[in-house]
Scaffold this motif. Structure first.
Motif, PDB file in Angstrom:
ATOM      1  N   TYR A  47      -1.189  -1.182   6.046  1.00 54.81           N
ATOM      2  CA  TYR A  47      -1.423  -1.436   4.627  1.00 54.81           C
ATOM      3  C   TYR A  47      -2.355  -2.630   4.444  1.00 54.81           C
ATOM      4  O   TYR A  47      -3.158  -2.650   3.513  1.00 54.81           O
ATOM      5  CB  TYR A  47      -0.096  -1.696   3.911  1.00 54.81           C
ATOM      6  CG  TYR A  47       0.880  -0.550   4.032  1.00 54.81           C
ATOM      7  CD1 TYR A  47       0.657   0.646   3.344  1.00 54.81           C
ATOM      8  CD2 TYR A  47       2.017  -0.655   4.827  1.00 54.81           C
ATOM      9  CE1 TYR A  47       1.545   1.705   3.457  1.00 54.81           C
ATOM     10  CE2 TYR A  47       2.907   0.401   4.948  1.00 54.81           C
ATOM     11  CZ  TYR A  47       2.673   1.581   4.257  1.00 54.81           C
ATOM     12  OH  TYR A  47       3.540   2.626   4.376  1.00 54.81           O
ATOM     13  N   TRP A  50      -6.049  -1.856   4.360  1.00 56.57           N
ATOM     14  CA  TRP A  50      -6.518  -1.302   3.093  1.00 56.57           C
ATOM     15  C   TRP A  50      -6.668  -2.397   2.046  1.00 56.57           C
ATOM     16  O   TRP A  50      -7.606  -2.380   1.238  1.00 56.57           O
ATOM     17  CB  TRP A  50      -5.571  -0.211   2.599  1.00 56.57           C
ATOM     18  CG  TRP A  50      -5.735   1.067   3.347  1.00 56.57           C
ATOM     19  CD1 TRP A  50      -4.855   1.640   4.215  1.00 56.57           C
ATOM     20  CD2 TRP A  50      -6.876   1.940   3.319  1.00 56.57           C
ATOM     21  NE1 TRP A  50      -5.373   2.805   4.728  1.00 56.57           N
ATOM     22  CE2 TRP A  50      -6.607   3.019   4.197  1.00 56.57           C
ATOM     23  CE3 TRP A  50      -8.089   1.912   2.649  1.00 56.57           C
ATOM     24  CZ2 TRP A  50      -7.510   4.055   4.412  1.00 56.57           C
ATOM     25  CZ3 TRP A  50      -8.994   2.941   2.858  1.00 56.57           C
ATOM     26  CH2 TRP A  50      -8.702   4.002   3.727  1.00 56.57           C
ATOM     27  N   ASP A  51      -5.743  -3.364   2.055  1.00 61.36           N
ATOM     28  CA  ASP A  51      -5.877  -4.499   1.137  1.00 61.36           C
ATOM     29  C   ASP A  51      -7.185  -5.251   1.409  1.00 61.36           C
ATOM     30  O   ASP A  51      -7.887  -5.654   0.480  1.00 61.36           O
ATOM     31  CB  ASP A  51      -4.696  -5.462   1.304  1.00 61.36           C
ATOM     32  CG  ASP A  51      -3.419  -4.949   0.657  1.00 61.36           C
ATOM     33  OD1 ASP A  51      -3.525  -4.110  -0.260  1.00 61.36           O
ATOM     34  OD2 ASP A  51      -2.333  -5.379   1.067  1.00 61.36           O
ATOM     35  N   LYS A  72      -4.769   2.325 -10.527  1.00 65.13           N
ATOM     36  CA  LYS A  72      -3.372   2.550 -10.179  1.00 65.13           C
ATOM     37  C   LYS A  72      -3.135   4.026  -9.905  1.00 65.13           C
ATOM     38  O   LYS A  72      -3.558   4.887 -10.671  1.00 65.13           O
ATOM     39  CB  LYS A  72      -2.478   2.094 -11.328  1.00 65.13           C
ATOM     40  CG  LYS A  72      -1.010   1.972 -10.970  1.00 65.13           C
ATOM     41  CD  LYS A  72      -0.732   0.719 -10.175  1.00 65.13           C
ATOM     42  CE  LYS A  72       0.777   0.527  -9.976  1.00 65.13           C
ATOM     43  NZ  LYS A  72       1.059  -0.633  -9.111  1.00 65.13           N
ATOM     44  N   TRP A  76       0.782   2.670  -5.789  1.00 61.72           N
ATOM     45  CA  TRP A  76      -0.296   2.086  -5.009  1.00 61.72           C
ATOM     46  C   TRP A  76      -1.488   1.716  -5.883  1.00 61.72           C
ATOM     47  O   TRP A  76      -1.717   2.306  -6.933  1.00 61.72           O
ATOM     48  CB  TRP A  76      -0.770   3.079  -3.936  1.00 61.72           C
ATOM     49  CG  TRP A  76       0.325   3.626  -3.094  1.00 61.72           C
ATOM     50  CD1 TRP A  76       0.866   4.882  -3.174  1.00 61.72           C
ATOM     51  CD2 TRP A  76       1.039   2.962  -2.048  1.00 61.72           C
ATOM     52  NE1 TRP A  76       1.865   5.036  -2.245  1.00 61.72           N
ATOM     53  CE2 TRP A  76       1.996   3.872  -1.549  1.00 61.72           C
ATOM     54  CE3 TRP A  76       0.961   1.689  -1.481  1.00 61.72           C
ATOM     55  CZ2 TRP A  76       2.869   3.535  -0.511  1.00 61.72           C
ATOM     56  CZ3 TRP A  76       1.824   1.354  -0.457  1.00 61.72           C
ATOM     57  CH2 TRP A  76       2.767   2.270   0.015  1.00 61.72           C
ATOM     58  N   ASN A  77      -2.240   0.747  -5.398  1.00 57.25           N
ATOM     59  CA  ASN A  77      -3.532   0.418  -5.982  1.00 57.25           C
ATOM     60  C   ASN A  77      -4.621   0.951  -5.060  1.00 57.25           C
ATOM     61  O   ASN A  77      -4.592   0.701  -3.851  1.00 57.25           O
ATOM     62  CB  ASN A  77      -3.691  -1.095  -6.146  1.00 57.25           C
ATOM     63  CG  ASN A  77      -2.863  -1.632  -7.291  1.00 57.25           C
ATOM     64  OD1 ASN A  77      -3.025  -1.194  -8.427  1.00 57.25           O
ATOM     65  ND2 ASN A  77      -1.975  -2.568  -7.009  1.00 57.25           N
ATOM     66  N   MET A  78      -5.551   1.691  -5.603  1.00 55.13           N
ATOM     67  CA  MET A  78      -6.652   2.223  -4.824  1.00 55.13           C
ATOM     68  C   MET A  78      -7.961   1.694  -5.401  1.00 55.13           C
ATOM     69  O   MET A  78      -7.985   1.179  -6.526  1.00 55.13           O
ATOM     70  CB  MET A  78      -6.651   3.758  -4.835  1.00 55.13           C
ATOM     71  CG  MET A  78      -6.737   4.369  -6.222  1.00 55.13           C
ATOM     72  SD  MET A  78      -6.707   6.177  -6.230  1.00 55.13           S
ATOM     73  CE  MET A  78      -8.244   6.565  -5.396  1.00 55.13           C
TER      74      MET A  78
END
Length: 253
Positions: A47, A50-51, A72, A76-78
């Motif tokens: 994770y 990805w951050d 959002k 998850w935040n994409m």
């Protein structure tokens, strides 16, 4: 003159590839070291990368032809990317995950955002085949609109600014980006056009220092000391050379 690609400019391709490569490698290792977490015991490293990548894209593509903004999606935040020149919206995904989603097509109770993007923007691709597909799934039209409109609202991008969707697929090995391509998919998640970006990957030896000092941001591009792995290899070479010298001395004694 800069070569213009079908999807995004060459300079933006280089930037995207560089940001992804960095997030998978040096920045991830530095982040874990700063937190005092051994990688083999980390449960969140997948994770964290990805951050890091999302943060890098947000910082690099704030304005201009290509922009990246948070959206959002469930819990998850994409960070999709939108190119206003080619009028494409992009998402980034591991190729293994893409294959997994393709295998589960039609079995999910809820649409994946990738399916919603493809059905919303790439519906005309393979029109004859996809018309029957769409008629079978008219009950999902509202779900598609809800997903797409929600993401674009978060990004503050008008739907009229987008004509097509493409997914950027990548493969990694041992913290290194090994392949990356940009693929246009139809509503059946079949790749109908693609552009290989792998030639833009810069393979480089890790420059992660053994000790990360201070609370500064991950500025790994600054000069750092020789990393632990390199020192270990140098030590091994020294030991081998010393052993050879001892063997030669014993023969000549």
């Amino acid at each position: 003159m800069e070569k213009t690609y079908k999807f995004i400019s060459e300079s933006n391709i280089i930037e995207v590839v560089d940001k992804l490569s960095s997030s998978l490698g040096d920045e991830l290792e530095i982040g874990l070291k700063k937190m005092g977490i051994e990688e083999r015991y980390s449960v969140g490293k997948h994770y964290l990368k990805w951050d890091l990548f999302n943060k890098n894209c947000i910082n690099s593509f704030k304005e201009g032809t290509l922009i990246a903004r948070y959206a959002k999606r469930g819990p998850w935040n994409m960070v999709p990317l939108v190119d206003f020149s080619s009028r494409f919206i992009f998402s980034v995904m591991r190729e293994e995950r893409f294959i997994e989603l393709c295998r589960g097509k039609g079995k999910r109770k809820r649409l994946h955002y990738m399916e919603a993007f493809a059905q919303s923007f790439n519906f005309a691709l393979g029109e004859g085949f996809q018309m029957s597909l769409f008629l079978e799934n008219q009950d999902r039209e509202e779900e598609v609109a809800q997903i797409v409109d929600g993401i674009l609202k978060d990004m503050q991008v008008e739907k009229d600014a987008i004509e097509n969707y493409a997914v950027i697929l990548f493969n990694e090995y041992n913290h290194e980006l090994v392949s990356i391509k940009c693929c246009v998919i139809n509503s059946d998640l079949q790749i109908v056009d693609q552009e290989d970006w792998s030639s833009y990957i810069k393979h480089r030896q890790s420059i992660v220092p053994e000790v990360v000092e201070g609370d500064n941001d991950l500025q790994y591009n600054q000069s750092v000391s020789l990393n632990a792995k390199a020192r270990e290899r140098a030590k091994q070479r020294t030991n081998v050379e010393e052993k050879k010298d001892k063997e030669e001395n014993s023969k000549n004694a």
